[in-house]
Design an enzyme around this catalytic site. Sequence first.
Site, short mmCIF file in Angstrom:
data_model
loop_
_atom_site.label_atom_id
_atom_site.label_comp_id
_atom_site.label_asym_id
_atom_site.label_seq_id
_atom_site.Cartn_x
_atom_site.Cartn_y
_atom_site.Cartn_z
N HIS A 162 6.53 -1.91 6.80
CA HIS A 162 7.06 -0.56 7.02
C HIS A 162 8.06 -0.51 8.18
O HIS A 162 8.95 0.33 8.20
CB HIS A 162 5.91 0.42 7.34
CG HIS A 162 5.16 0.90 6.15
ND1 HIS A 162 4.19 0.15 5.53
CD2 HIS A 162 5.23 2.06 5.46
CE1 HIS A 162 3.68 0.83 4.52
NE2 HIS A 162 4.31 1.99 4.44
N SER B 157 0.83 -1.20 0.00
CA SER B 157 0.00 0.00 0.00
C SER B 157 0.86 1.25 0.00
O SER B 157 0.45 2.30 -0.50
CB SER B 157 -0.93 0.01 1.21
OG SER B 157 -0.18 0.00 2.41
N CYS C 108 4.76 -5.56 10.21
CA CYS C 108 4.36 -4.70 9.10
C CYS C 108 5.62 -4.39 8.31
O CYS C 108 6.67 -4.10 8.91
CB CYS C 108 3.70 -3.42 9.61
SG CYS C 108 3.38 -2.18 8.32
N CYS D 274 2.88 -6.69 2.03
CA CYS D 274 2.03 -5.96 2.98
C CYS D 274 1.36 -7.00 3.86
O CYS D 274 0.63 -7.87 3.35
CB CYS D 274 0.98 -5.14 2.22
SG CYS D 274 -0.29 -4.38 3.26
N ASN D 275 1.62 -6.95 5.15
CA ASN D 275 1.05 -7.95 6.05
C ASN D 275 -0.47 -7.92 6.03
O ASN D 275 -1.13 -8.96 5.99
CB ASN D 275 1.56 -7.73 7.48
CG ASN D 275 3.04 -8.02 7.61
OD1 ASN D 275 3.86 -7.20 7.22
ND2 ASN D 275 3.37 -9.17 8.16
#
EC number: 5.1.1.3
Length: 283
Positions: A206, A29, A204, A92-93
């Site tokens: 990120h 995302s 995550c 993306c988890n």
Amino acid sequence: MATKLQDENTPCLAATPSEPRPTVLVFDSGVGGLSVYDEIRRLLPDLHYIYAFDNVAFPYGEKSETFIVERVVEIATAVQQRYPLSLAVIACNTASTVSLPALREKFAFPVVGVVPAIKPAARLTANGVVGLLATRATVKRPYTHELIARFANECQIAMLGSAELVELAEAKLHGDSVSLEELRRILRPWLRMPEPPDTVVLGCTHFPLLRDELLQVLPEGTRLVDSGAAIARRTAWLLEHEAPDAKSTDANIAYCMAMTPGAEQLLPILQRYGFETLEKLPV
């Protein structure tokens, strides 16, 4: 080579001719998936990579499951129409926990998902307390609780869901500094525990971007565990054994869903990661 900014109506500049290489899509995302891409590229530097990020619907952690599944399938389809894919990585988890069945049903190429590295964390912990740092959606997903029951039922799992950390990671990649005080506030539930986690799962994609800052705030000696290296190994195996023969001589390319000022600011960063152009993907 200078990074080039292109809209969907601008023809892509010709890439330097090279040997045909398998084409791999890495999708997230936001920019967190670059942490996974970096691990894959270290192991497999000679692939044709496409990085796609959904800056229109970011962040996924606050979206419904139905929306996420439909959106991820739509984007993967749009990329596949432009480049036949050998493999896709859903980096993306949140998206992985809900969209993999639909993607695998629709596409013939292998699809690799990202799941929290709970199994290795349970093996590493010395005090039996494992922290799971993820989005609120990942923390709530039944799939996450199934992983815990299967691989870490003898551990105390301290789960912490945060959308703010995702925003901090995005901001860092855009060049902003990360407030350690803000991190301490987010991690306060752990920092106040009599025995905090000695092993933390970065649930995550990120969060590896905040590794240095997290280590400054968490107790000394805390281990941070993520899935990046395991995903790279899985990608290598699938490309060798199961992936279709979809190869390209084109240069690496990144796709956003909207050519915003924020997306344009990512150009120097994408260049450092090896992407020569950024285009808007019409979806």
